[in-house]
Design a protein around this motif. Structure first.
Motif, mmCIF file in Angstrom:
data_model
loop_
_atom_site.group_PDB
_atom_site.id
_atom_site.type_symbol
_atom_site.label_atom_id
_atom_site.label_comp_id
_atom_site.label_asym_id
_atom_site.label_seq_id
_atom_site.Cartn_x
_atom_site.Cartn_y
_atom_site.Cartn_z
ATOM 1 N N GLY A 130 3.623 4.849 -5.080
ATOM 2 C CA GLY A 130 2.730 5.608 -4.342
ATOM 3 C C GLY A 130 2.800 7.133 -4.699
ATOM 4 O O GLY A 130 2.262 7.828 -4.434
ATOM 5 N N PHE A 139 3.587 6.203 1.657
ATOM 6 C CA PHE A 139 3.979 7.678 1.223
ATOM 7 C C PHE A 139 3.332 8.562 2.459
ATOM 8 O O PHE A 139 3.919 9.515 2.803
ATOM 9 C CB PHE A 139 3.607 8.027 -0.213
ATOM 10 C CG PHE A 139 3.932 9.366 -0.441
ATOM 11 C CD1 PHE A 139 5.172 9.821 -0.753
ATOM 12 C CD2 PHE A 139 3.094 10.608 -0.136
ATOM 13 C CE1 PHE A 139 5.390 11.265 -1.042
ATOM 14 C CE2 PHE A 139 3.314 11.750 -0.583
ATOM 15 C CZ PHE A 139 4.449 11.902 -0.994
ATOM 16 N N LYS A 140 2.105 8.718 2.675
ATOM 17 C CA LYS A 140 1.472 9.365 3.611
ATOM 18 C C LYS A 140 2.049 9.579 4.893
ATOM 19 O O LYS A 140 2.430 10.584 5.539
ATOM 20 C CB LYS A 140 -0.151 9.160 3.692
ATOM 21 C CG LYS A 140 -0.742 10.098 4.488
ATOM 22 C CD LYS A 140 -2.193 9.613 4.626
ATOM 23 C CE LYS A 140 -3.039 10.483 5.680
ATOM 24 N NZ LYS A 140 -4.503 9.942 5.703
ATOM 25 N N LEU A 161 10.708 6.047 -2.266
ATOM 26 C CA LEU A 161 9.455 6.104 -2.924
ATOM 27 C C LEU A 161 9.501 6.980 -4.108
ATOM 28 O O LEU A 161 9.206 6.558 -5.211
ATOM 29 C CB LEU A 161 8.442 6.252 -1.987
ATOM 30 C CG LEU A 161 7.905 5.611 -0.865
ATOM 31 C CD1 LEU A 161 6.641 6.147 -0.201
ATOM 32 C CD2 LEU A 161 7.728 4.130 -1.258
ATOM 33 N N ASP A 175 0.784 -1.312 0.016
ATOM 34 C CA ASP A 175 -0.053 -0.097 -0.068
ATOM 35 C C ASP A 175 0.857 1.225 -0.023
ATOM 36 O O ASP A 175 1.161 1.865 0.991
ATOM 37 C CB ASP A 175 -0.879 -0.121 1.308
ATOM 38 C CG ASP A 175 -1.968 0.916 1.213
ATOM 39 O OD1 ASP A 175 -1.891 1.978 0.292
ATOM 40 O OD2 ASP A 175 -2.757 1.250 2.079
ATOM 41 N N TYR A 176 1.354 1.378 -1.164
ATOM 42 C CA TYR A 176 2.540 2.465 -1.244
ATOM 43 C C TYR A 176 1.945 3.985 -1.059
ATOM 44 O O TYR A 176 2.718 4.819 -0.512
ATOM 45 C CB TYR A 176 3.466 2.517 -2.723
ATOM 46 C CG TYR A 176 3.801 1.272 -2.995
ATOM 47 C CD1 TYR A 176 4.826 0.362 -1.802
ATOM 48 C CD2 TYR A 176 3.617 0.342 -4.181
ATOM 49 C CE1 TYR A 176 5.374 -0.632 -2.032
ATOM 50 C CE2 TYR A 176 4.070 -0.971 -4.180
ATOM 51 C CZ TYR A 176 4.886 -1.351 -3.237
ATOM 52 O OH TYR A 176 5.348 -2.643 -3.544
ATOM 53 N N GLN A 177 0.799 4.163 -1.534
ATOM 54 C CA GLN A 177 0.101 5.433 -1.072
ATOM 55 C C GLN A 177 0.052 5.795 0.544
ATOM 56 O O GLN A 177 0.262 6.956 0.921
ATOM 57 C CB GLN A 177 -1.188 5.520 -1.624
ATOM 58 C CG GLN A 177 -1.118 5.692 -3.255
ATOM 59 C CD GLN A 177 -2.600 6.118 -4.048
ATOM 60 O OE1 GLN A 177 -3.480 5.927 -3.418
ATOM 61 N NE2 GLN A 177 -2.336 6.202 -5.243
ATOM 62 N N LYS A 178 -0.248 4.760 1.095
ATOM 63 C CA LYS A 178 -0.425 5.075 2.396
ATOM 64 C C LYS A 178 0.998 5.247 3.246
ATOM 65 O O LYS A 178 1.373 5.753 4.148
ATOM 66 C CB LYS A 178 -1.054 3.880 3.226
ATOM 67 C CG LYS A 178 -1.430 3.832 4.723
ATOM 68 C CD LYS A 178 -1.933 2.796 5.424
ATOM 69 C CE LYS A 178 -1.937 3.033 6.857
ATOM 70 N NZ LYS A 178 -2.895 2.017 7.508
#
Length: 271
Positions: free
Chosen positions: A69, A42-43, A63, A37-40
């Motif tokens: 992400g 990143f966040k 990243l 879950d690369y977007q998470k």
């Protein structure tokens, strides 16, 4: 401060995960990363990076370098590597050195590449020393000739780890023509600066006459120095060499080792 290391691939392959996170945000980011879950990730890492956490800053750089992400942006990756490296993160220092060596996200600059690669192995850096030989190939093409080139550039500036790694390449014939005399010469240069693995290697060379003239006294002396500096790999051979010497000779070499001081490095030394 402990950090977990995400070995960079810079768009060329594998990410290697190891160790344990130091903060809650980096832990959440790592969990998300493992779940792809690369977007998470990143966040979580972005929040920690903005808060000044060097580990998260390095991870954020990974990243951006990989385009996971977030849109791939080597300039942004270099920014976060630098931000982390300036706090003494060894992985970031190494990554930034690689960026400069290849001209990725920053202008190609050999001097800056060597500077950051050297800093990655300095005692002031947080985290374990980065073994350039071991990192080569993780997400990067195996290129022994390029490794030899960068080792030689750093070795010419009297970087002891680079001198020893260059010695190993000459001994194995990887990236350079096999040459035991050159291997012994670079191992000697590294050992003279107090690098314990090189001391043990040099002692073994004197014991067998590999690349140097065989000398039981010199073998025992360098193996004793390695032992005194915490390097145990030559301990058995040290005992073997001691048995070949007269007690008075052993005493003399022990005294010499106890009084030995490493030489001061001088840049641009030619071999």
């Amino acid at each position: 401060m402990r950090y977990f290391a995400v070995r960079l691939g810079l768009g060329l392959g594998v990410l290697l995960l190891a160790g344990a996170p130091a903060f809650a945000d980096t832990a959440a980011g790592l969990a998300a990363f493992k779940n792809k879950d690369y977007q998470k990730a990143f966040k979580e890492w972005k929040a920690a990076a903005d808060a000044g956490q060097a580990e998260a800053q390095f991870d954020l750089g990974v990243l951006y370098a990989q385009g996971l992400g977030v849109r791939r942006d080597l300039t942004e990756a270099a920014y976060w590597y630098r931000t982390s490296a300036e706090q003494g993160n060894a992985e970031a220092e190494f990554a930034l050195g690689q960026m400069y060596s290849r001209g990725w996200g920053v202008p190609r600059d050999a001097a800056d590449a060597i500077r950051w690669l050297q800093m990655a192995n300095s005692v002031e850096s947080e985290g374990p020393p980065t073994d350039w030989a071991n990192v080569e190939g993780y997400g990067m093409p195996q290129d022994q000739e390029q490794a030899a080139y960068w080792y030689r550039r750093a070795a010419d500036k009297s970087h002891p780890e680079a001198e020893f790694n260059l010695a190993r390449l000459y001994a194995s014939g990887k990236g350079v023509k096999k040459d035991e005399e050159q291997a012994a010469r670079w191992a000697s240069a590294s050992a003279a600066q107090g690098y314990a693995p090189a001391m043990a290697n040099l002692g073994m060379r004197y014991a067998s006459g590999n690349g140097v003239e065989q000398s039981g006294k010199r073998a025992y002396f360098w193996l004793t120095l390695a032992f005194l500096h915490g390097e145990k790999s030559g301990e058995k051979m040290r005992s073997t060499e001691a048995a070949k010497l007269q007690p008075a000779e052993v005493t003399d070499q022990d005294r010499a080792a106890q009084n030995w001081k490493p030489r001061v490095a001088t840049a641009n030394r030619k071999q």
